[in-house]
Write an enzyme that holds these catalytic residues in place. Sequence first.
Site, PDB file in Angstrom:
ATOM      1  N   CYS A   2      -8.585  -3.460   5.307  1.00  0.00           N
ATOM      2  CA  CYS A   2      -9.503  -4.536   5.681  1.00  0.00           C
ATOM      3  C   CYS A   2     -10.733  -4.553   4.781  1.00  0.00           C
ATOM      4  O   CYS A   2     -11.361  -3.527   4.547  1.00  0.00           O
ATOM      5  CB  CYS A   2      -9.961  -4.465   7.130  1.00  0.00           C
ATOM      6  SG  CYS A   2      -8.640  -4.596   8.312  1.00  0.00           S
ATOM      7  N   ARG A  27      -7.838  -4.496  -0.291  1.00  0.00           N
ATOM      8  CA  ARG A  27      -7.944  -3.687   0.924  1.00  0.00           C
ATOM      9  C   ARG A  27      -7.013  -4.190   2.033  1.00  0.00           C
ATOM     10  O   ARG A  27      -6.833  -3.508   3.051  1.00  0.00           O
ATOM     11  CB  ARG A  27      -9.379  -3.678   1.441  1.00  0.00           C
ATOM     12  CG  ARG A  27     -10.370  -3.087   0.466  1.00  0.00           C
ATOM     13  CD  ARG A  27     -11.753  -3.089   1.056  1.00  0.00           C
ATOM     14  NE  ARG A  27     -11.862  -2.156   2.154  1.00  0.00           N
ATOM     15  CZ  ARG A  27     -12.175  -0.895   2.042  1.00  0.00           C
ATOM     16  NH1 ARG A  27     -12.405  -0.377   0.849  1.00  0.00           N
ATOM     17  NH2 ARG A  27     -12.266  -0.116   3.093  1.00  0.00           N
ATOM     18  N   TRP A  78      -5.713  -5.995   7.015  1.00  0.00           N
ATOM     19  CA  TRP A  78      -4.496  -5.195   6.953  1.00  0.00           C
ATOM     20  C   TRP A  78      -4.199  -4.849   8.410  1.00  0.00           C
ATOM     21  O   TRP A  78      -4.941  -4.102   9.036  1.00  0.00           O
ATOM     22  CB  TRP A  78      -4.726  -3.944   6.120  1.00  0.00           C
ATOM     23  CG  TRP A  78      -3.478  -3.160   5.844  1.00  0.00           C
ATOM     24  CD1 TRP A  78      -2.572  -3.396   4.860  1.00  0.00           C
ATOM     25  CD2 TRP A  78      -3.017  -2.011   6.551  1.00  0.00           C
ATOM     26  NE1 TRP A  78      -1.567  -2.455   4.919  1.00  0.00           N
ATOM     27  CE2 TRP A  78      -1.812  -1.593   5.947  1.00  0.00           C
ATOM     28  CE3 TRP A  78      -3.497  -1.285   7.649  1.00  0.00           C
ATOM     29  CZ2 TRP A  78      -1.090  -0.499   6.395  1.00  0.00           C
ATOM     30  CZ3 TRP A  78      -2.771  -0.192   8.097  1.00  0.00           C
ATOM     31  CH2 TRP A  78      -1.581   0.195   7.466  1.00  0.00           C
ATOM     32  N   ASN A 104     -13.187  -3.479  10.719  1.00  0.00           N
ATOM     33  CA  ASN A 104     -12.260  -2.642   9.951  1.00  0.00           C
ATOM     34  C   ASN A 104     -12.112  -1.341  10.738  1.00  0.00           C
ATOM     35  O   ASN A 104     -13.112  -0.787  11.180  1.00  0.00           O
ATOM     36  CB  ASN A 104     -12.864  -2.364   8.565  1.00  0.00           C
ATOM     37  CG  ASN A 104     -12.041  -1.377   7.762  1.00  0.00           C
ATOM     38  OD1 ASN A 104     -10.858  -1.192   8.010  1.00  0.00           O
ATOM     39  ND2 ASN A 104     -12.673  -0.731   6.804  1.00  0.00           N
ATOM     40  N   GLY A 105     -10.891  -0.860  10.912  1.00  0.00           N
ATOM     41  CA  GLY A 105     -10.699   0.401  11.637  1.00  0.00           C
ATOM     42  C   GLY A 105      -9.897   0.181  12.905  1.00  0.00           C
ATOM     43  O   GLY A 105      -9.229  -0.845  13.057  1.00  0.00           O
ATOM     44  N   GLU A 489       6.336  11.390  -8.084  1.00  0.00           N
ATOM     45  CA  GLU A 489       5.388  10.301  -8.318  1.00  0.00           C
ATOM     46  C   GLU A 489       6.102   9.090  -8.938  1.00  0.00           C
ATOM     47  O   GLU A 489       5.830   7.945  -8.554  1.00  0.00           O
ATOM     48  CB  GLU A 489       4.247  10.811  -9.214  1.00  0.00           C
ATOM     49  CG  GLU A 489       3.212   9.780  -9.621  1.00  0.00           C
ATOM     50  CD  GLU A 489       2.464   9.116  -8.471  1.00  0.00           C
ATOM     51  OE1 GLU A 489       2.611   9.538  -7.312  1.00  0.00           O
ATOM     52  OE2 GLU A 489       1.747   8.137  -8.736  1.00  0.00           O
ATOM     53  N   LYS A 493       6.148   5.383  -7.144  1.00  0.00           N
ATOM     54  CA  LYS A 493       5.678   4.161  -7.808  1.00  0.00           C
ATOM     55  C   LYS A 493       6.753   3.075  -7.748  1.00  0.00           C
ATOM     56  O   LYS A 493       6.470   1.928  -7.496  1.00  0.00           O
ATOM     57  CB  LYS A 493       5.318   4.421  -9.286  1.00  0.00           C
ATOM     58  CG  LYS A 493       4.045   5.186  -9.523  1.00  0.00           C
ATOM     59  CD  LYS A 493       2.765   4.392  -9.371  1.00  0.00           C
ATOM     60  CE  LYS A 493       2.085   4.630  -8.070  1.00  0.00           C
ATOM     61  NZ  LYS A 493       1.371   5.825  -7.823  1.00  0.00           N
ATOM     62  N   GLU A 496       7.139   1.684  -4.098  1.00  0.00           N
ATOM     63  CA  GLU A 496       6.064   0.836  -3.583  1.00  0.00           C
ATOM     64  C   GLU A 496       5.899  -0.458  -4.374  1.00  0.00           C
ATOM     65  O   GLU A 496       5.489  -1.466  -3.817  1.00  0.00           O
ATOM     66  CB  GLU A 496       4.733   1.598  -3.494  1.00  0.00           C
ATOM     67  CG  GLU A 496       4.146   2.020  -4.803  1.00  0.00           C
ATOM     68  CD  GLU A 496       2.841   2.780  -4.644  1.00  0.00           C
ATOM     69  OE1 GLU A 496       2.087   2.512  -3.710  1.00  0.00           O
ATOM     70  OE2 GLU A 496       2.586   3.670  -5.489  1.00  0.00           O
ATOM     71  N   HIS A 512      22.786  20.997  -4.455  1.00  0.00           N
ATOM     72  CA  HIS A 512      22.781  21.294  -3.018  1.00  0.00           C
ATOM     73  C   HIS A 512      22.894  20.027  -2.176  1.00  0.00           C
ATOM     74  O   HIS A 512      22.618  20.054  -0.986  1.00  0.00           O
ATOM     75  CB  HIS A 512      21.507  22.062  -2.656  1.00  0.00           C
ATOM     76  CG  HIS A 512      21.392  23.367  -3.384  1.00  0.00           C
ATOM     77  ND1 HIS A 512      22.239  24.421  -3.151  1.00  0.00           N
ATOM     78  CD2 HIS A 512      20.562  23.762  -4.384  1.00  0.00           C
ATOM     79  CE1 HIS A 512      21.931  25.430  -3.955  1.00  0.00           C
ATOM     80  NE2 HIS A 512      20.919  25.046  -4.718  1.00  0.00           N
ATOM     81  N   LYS A 615      -5.014  -0.515  -0.012  1.00  0.00           N
ATOM     82  CA  LYS A 615      -5.553   0.457  -0.966  1.00  0.00           C
ATOM     83  C   LYS A 615      -6.112   1.690  -0.270  1.00  0.00           C
ATOM     84  O   LYS A 615      -5.980   2.794  -0.759  1.00  0.00           O
ATOM     85  CB  LYS A 615      -6.637  -0.221  -1.811  1.00  0.00           C
ATOM     86  CG  LYS A 615      -7.212   0.658  -2.909  1.00  0.00           C
ATOM     87  CD  LYS A 615      -6.189   0.909  -3.998  1.00  0.00           C
ATOM     88  CE  LYS A 615      -6.678   1.847  -5.063  1.00  0.00           C
ATOM     89  NZ  LYS A 615      -5.570   2.399  -5.849  1.00  0.00           N
TER      90      LYS A 615
HETATM   91  C1  F6R Z   1       0.323   5.280  -4.076  1.00  0.00           C
HETATM   92  C2  F6R Z   1      -0.977   5.335  -3.442  1.00  0.00           C
HETATM   93  C3  F6R Z   1      -1.094   6.038  -2.146  1.00  0.00           C
HETATM   94  C4  F6R Z   1      -2.408   6.834  -2.082  1.00  0.00           C
HETATM   95  C5  F6R Z   1      -2.586   7.446  -0.685  1.00  0.00           C
HETATM   96  C6  F6R Z   1      -3.849   8.287  -0.601  1.00  0.00           C
HETATM   97  O1  F6R Z   1       0.262   4.610  -5.302  1.00  0.00           O
HETATM   98  O2  F6R Z   1      -1.929   4.805  -3.949  1.00  0.00           O
HETATM   99  O3  F6R Z   1       0.002   6.865  -1.919  1.00  0.00           O
HETATM  100  O4  F6R Z   1      -2.371   7.832  -3.056  1.00  0.00           O
HETATM  101  O5  F6R Z   1      -2.654   6.419   0.261  1.00  0.00           O
HETATM  102  O6  F6R Z   1      -4.976   7.521  -0.856  1.00  0.00           O
HETATM  103  P1  F6R Z   1      -6.357   8.218  -1.199  1.00  0.00           P
HETATM  104  O7  F6R Z   1      -6.215   8.900  -2.514  1.00  0.00           O
HETATM  105  O8  F6R Z   1      -7.358   7.094  -1.232  1.00  0.00           O
HETATM  106  O9  F6R Z   1      -6.644   9.209  -0.110  1.00  0.00           O
END
Ligand code: F6R
Length: 620
Positions: A2, A27, A78, A104-105, A489, A493, A496, A512, A615
């Site tokens: 949000c 956000r 969000w 927000n929250g 990682e 990527k 997502e 395994h 984010k």
């Molecule tokens: C993936 C991504 C998320 C964040 C996770 C933690 O690309 O961005 O997996 O890494 O939500 O977020 P932070 O680092 O803000 O605690």
Amino acid sequence: MCGIVGYVGHRQALEVVLGGLRRLEYRGYDSAGVALLDGEGGLAVERAAGALSNLEKRLAEVDGGKFAGRSGMGHTRWATHGAPTDRNAHPHRDTSGQVAVVHNGIIENFAVLRAELEAAGIEMASDTDTETTAHLVAAAYADGPTAGDLTASVCAVARRLEGAFTLVVTHAAEPGKIVAARRSSPLVVGVGEGEHFLASDVAAFIEHTRDAVELGQDQVVTITRDAYRVTDFFAQDVEAKPFSVDWDLSAAEKGGHDYFMLKEIEEQPEALENTLRGHFASGGIVLDELRLTEQDLRDIDKVFVVACGTAYHSGLLAKYAIEHWCRVPVEVELASEFRYRDPVLGRDTLVVAISQSGETADTLEAVRHARVQRARVLAICNTNGAQIPRESDAVLYTHAGPEIGVAATKTFLAQVAANYLVGLALAQARGTKYSDEVAREFAELSAMPEAVRRTLSTVDQVRQLGRELADAKAVLFLGRHVGYPVALEGALKLKELAYMHAEGFAAGELKHGPIALIEEGLPVVVVMPSPKGRALLHSKLVSNIREIQARGARTIVIAEEGDDEVRPFADELITIPAVPTLLQPLVSTVPLQVLAAEIARARGYDVDKPRNLAKSVTVE
Ligand code: F6R
């Protein structure tokens, strides 16, 4: 999670609010809405499900005069409580339509509050937890000790709320005023000439002012055109902390790219340089805010790293470096699991909490749990003054700059570098490395921005490959040692951004179980260790590649320049510069980021705003 913008001043508030929302759309983009005060007792609200552009279209259709006020607020959502529909979009109003609220929250006791309001005959117009606060503020403003005082009314309501929230409130009877309350959720005040701003993130107002004020926990701020006032939840004045924003608007713009993420991938060398800058002085490593003594660092007998998602993958790499350099056991744990399994913590435990946003609820709660157990907490964070660093004993900031693309890229590399700085600082304090060794490691780290630059100059081949793989059903990623977190990682990527099934495995685990997944044409990305630095692991991975190739996989191999041994087994060979083993993830991750972005683009997806994601994730 949000985005919130509030404005009172001399400009057309709608323009300021929409401009701010555009910068905060990362956000949340389930819905958006605005509430504008016309100065004559009118409160105009418009909301729309979906991206901000839907709201903008709707606003263009309705009467412009209605939205011509000089104070107002906006929200990008969000969704947590209630589906992402028009009905649940913010702002929410009380029954009289005089009070508007954005939030927000999560208000954890909203069910009780809602039941209380319904018992008093109020009919809810949405499924959200937020709406309850609009009715509560209206009641507090109408009657009793806080009657006619918006700040006091918001304070009274904030005291009743449980959970994490930023709440921004306006009342048609007080058109030149906006009041906001915050607990464990971000809110900053922008201070201009004859105007004040509220936002979840400074990005929303840096176009207008760089002067900002940070709000503390359980604080309320009231802005008018000419002043701002900060109080606690009991309406007692408290001292606020002014600061100046040190990055400019262009840093938050796309810089000629279609997507922020692509710009952010390219910014990785600078992100690394800025993160390392100033951390080697007087012959040793220095951290940013260290409220721990050298003795505290020497006494540490165990390290826990807690983080989520990409930050967790950077934490996995911290384990390799810290155990190797400091000879202290390190456990890496998903923050969302940490406090629920009763980890053994004490004064001599160091908990390293890694978070780009510094707001992630899972990580914040892990930090709180660790502190209750008297462990020392060191935060690695990209956001100055965020909640996680504030609640920690020590902080190391990653200076990656604003990251707007939802998928973490440059902040991941910056986190890896910061983790290594922490490892070196610990090694230095504990005497497990001589100062010349620390200096040498730091010098190697300082050479990495250039190695990343070289890697970036060769990614056209990866882009082409991404387009070829756009129709793949799934992609597997394999690695060993530090290549394993890189494989995880790479898979994250791809999931997502391209909504494609992707899994990362430790290559040794293949036999395994996962080898059963291999079928004709399945793309498998393999991150090779150095043939010189890790010869044994290298030859084991070559055997793994042969095994999967024999079963029909299409092998995409990321290997050091000059690695001729693996070449015959690579259907596609992507080369990266040869660097010290622990530092290899800083270069090997880059082609995987580009690959995921390119596959997503080829599939027609918005790589900055992947579906269902936000984010910063400020709910557990
Ligand atoms: C993936 C991504 C998320 C964040 C996770 C933690 O690309 O961005 O997996 O890494 O939500 O977020 P932070 O680092 O803000 O605690």
